[in-house]
Design a protein around this motif. Structure first.
Motif, PDB file in Angstrom:
ATOM      1  N   LEU A 145       0.833  -1.208   0.000  1.00 37.67           N
ATOM      2  CA  LEU A 145       0.000   0.000   0.000  1.00 37.67           C
ATOM      3  C   LEU A 145       0.871   1.262   0.000  1.00 37.67           C
ATOM      4  O   LEU A 145       0.556   2.241  -0.689  1.00 37.67           O
ATOM      5  CB  LEU A 145      -0.928  -0.005   1.215  1.00 37.67           C
ATOM      6  CG  LEU A 145      -2.060  -1.030   1.193  1.00 37.67           C
ATOM      7  CD1 LEU A 145      -2.823  -1.013   2.517  1.00 37.67           C
ATOM      8  CD2 LEU A 145      -3.019  -0.760   0.038  1.00 37.67           C
ATOM      9  N   VAL A 146       1.954   1.229   0.764  1.00 37.31           N
ATOM     10  CA  VAL A 146       2.849   2.389   0.824  1.00 37.31           C
ATOM     11  C   VAL A 146       3.506   2.629  -0.534  1.00 37.31           C
ATOM     12  O   VAL A 146       3.496   3.751  -1.065  1.00 37.31           O
ATOM     13  CB  VAL A 146       3.915   2.181   1.915  1.00 37.31           C
ATOM     14  CG1 VAL A 146       5.034   3.216   1.776  1.00 37.31           C
ATOM     15  CG2 VAL A 146       3.292   2.288   3.296  1.00 37.31           C
ATOM     16  N   LEU A 147       4.093   1.586  -1.109  1.00 38.54           N
ATOM     17  CA  LEU A 147       4.771   1.734  -2.402  1.00 38.54           C
ATOM     18  C   LEU A 147       3.771   2.043  -3.514  1.00 38.54           C
ATOM     19  O   LEU A 147       4.059   2.825  -4.419  1.00 38.54           O
ATOM     20  CB  LEU A 147       5.564   0.468  -2.729  1.00 38.54           C
ATOM     21  CG  LEU A 147       6.702   0.113  -1.767  1.00 38.54           C
ATOM     22  CD1 LEU A 147       7.384  -1.179  -2.211  1.00 38.54           C
ATOM     23  CD2 LEU A 147       7.723   1.245  -1.690  1.00 38.54           C
ATOM     24  N   GLY A 148       2.599   1.438  -3.437  1.00 38.66           N
ATOM     25  CA  GLY A 148       1.574   1.681  -4.450  1.00 38.66           C
ATOM     26  C   GLY A 148       1.061   3.106  -4.444  1.00 38.66           C
ATOM     27  O   GLY A 148       0.583   3.610  -5.472  1.00 38.66           O
ATOM     28  N   SER A 149       1.169   3.778  -3.287  1.00 34.16           N
ATOM     29  CA  SER A 149       0.724   5.174  -3.200  1.00 34.16           C
ATOM     30  C   SER A 149       1.817   6.148  -3.604  1.00 34.16           C
ATOM     31  O   SER A 149       1.629   7.372  -3.531  1.00 34.16           O
ATOM     32  CB  SER A 149       0.273   5.486  -1.768  1.00 34.16           C
ATOM     33  OG  SER A 149       1.373   5.439  -0.874  1.00 34.16           O
TER      34      SER A 149
END
Length: 393
Positions: free
Chosen positions: A149-153
């Motif tokens: 979720l962090v990298l995808g954002s």
């Protein structure tokens, strides 16, 4: 008002989730970490080795720590150490500092793991212990989701460690605030039973049954982790599975392990543990045999899932049995030694299986899993038929 036992049990569940989180975060965040510091891909092994060294050191020393500090204090300090390491990852300017912080995080995780297992062996039922270890699996599942979720954002990898480290810090503060409750609830749980004075760690190490128990944990953890780490390579490179299919099979293995722990928790208090664990280890050996034979893709997948499902109750149930096998005065130190042996087994057997593939090819993985599982069953029979302080099931 919340019952103190219920409160501390819920806190223990949260602690086991937190133990699994860093394991799930590291693998997914590693490509971003190595890119930032300009490291080769295999440098991950150094960080894992140093973290494991810290974990083993704390686990091995946990019996001594519990002799001089209360369980509540040990948990508070250890969780604070783990949070320091994880939050440090988020701000570390150099790779060398990350290595140092990895050792600190390992120290914290090892002490929490051994401390909670020692406490659980005294005050939790086999059912609760099995569910606690199932929640560790939940932590390893949540970790990759956080990083994704962090990298995808579009955010940097370090934010994942800031999130996980902050959660650990909040847990440490909770442990600190409730540190006296652990002893109070322990006294209530013990009733009028007289608690044995803990024996010195060196005296515990002189007992052959203790070393036998350590060997059981060494091989159990070693084969459980090695099966997960190496089955993907064997299926993909040696047995014609696609990348997606091989990855799914490994997920099914971990899923079987978690489902098995949850399911066994419902019956753990009602079955004879030793007899049931012998059946489970026999079932896991049957699964290993099916995986080794490779009769068909379906049989191979079924074999690996059987291994996961039947392995499920072993670790937590062995913790429950330890006090009866070695005596209450040696239990805390023994459980710490067992946790350390489990961590060492995971590292050593994983490396050994990899070395064997160089000389004998990928199929050495299936053979190694089968032989190790058979040896685990033999060692377990020896451990549970040795001299104990009280009659076992």
């Amino acid at each position: 008002m919340i019952d103190p036992r219920t409160l501390l049990t819920a806190l223990a569940f949260l602690a086991f989730i937190s133990l699994g989180l860093p394991d799930g975060v590291l693998g997914v965040s590693w490509p971003s970490i190595r890119s930032q510091f300009g490291l080769p891909l295999d440098r991950l092994g150094l960080l894992v080795a140093v973290t494991t060294a810290g974990y083993l050191t704390a686990s091995f020393m946990s019996g001594y720590l519990l002799c001089i500090l209360s369980i509540g204090t040990v948990l508070a300090v250890s969780t604070f150490a783990a949070s320091t390491g994880l939050l440090g990852f988020a701000v570390a300017p150099t790779w060398s500092l990350m290595i140092v912080l990895g050792f600190v995080a390992g120290l914290g995780g090892g002490a929490v793991d051994a401390g909670l297992n020692s406490y659980g062996a005294r005050h939790f039922s086999p059912q609760t212990l099995n569910w606690l270890h199932a929640f560790f699996g939940l932590g390893t599942t949540i970790g990759p989701v956080i990083v994704s979720l962090v990298l995808g954002s579009g955010r940097a990898w370090w934010l994942s460690y800031a999130i996980v480290g902050s959660a650990q810090l909040a847990l440490a503060m909770t442990f600190l605030f409730l540190r006296r409750r652990w002893e109070e609830v322990g006294e209530l749980s013990a009733g009028n039973k007289e608690e044995a004075v803990p024996a010195p760690a060196l005296e515990t190490l002189k007992r052959p049954i203790v070393w036998l128990g350590m060997l059981v944990f060494f091989f159990y953890s070693g084969v459980e982790i090695s099966a997960a780490q190496w089955s993907y390579s064997l299926l993909l490179l040696g047995r014609g599975f696609s990348e997606g299919a091989a990855g799914t099979v490994v997920s099914l293995y971990w899923g079987s392990l978690m489902v098995g722990r949850i399911a066994f928790g419902f019956v753990a208090n009602a079955v004879p543990l030793i007899r049931t664990l012998r059946l489970c280890l026999s079932g896991s050996m049957a699964g290993a045999l099916l995986f080794w034979l490779d009769i068909s893709p379906v049989a191979t997948v079924a074999g690996l899932m059987l291994m996961g499902f039947f392995f499920a109750p072993v670790f937590a149930s062995l913790i429950s049995l330890t006090r009866d096998r070695v005596g209450r005065d040696h239990a805390d130190s023994t459980i710490g030694f067992q946790i350390a042996a489990a961590g060492l087994g995971g590292a050593v057997l994983t490396a050994l299986f990899g070395m064997l593939t160089r000389s004998f090819g990928l199929e050495a993985i299936g053979t190694s899993i089968l032989v190790s599982t058979a040896l685990l069953l033999v060692l377990f029979v020896g451990f549970t038929t040795g001299v104990a302080r009280r009659p076992s099931q």
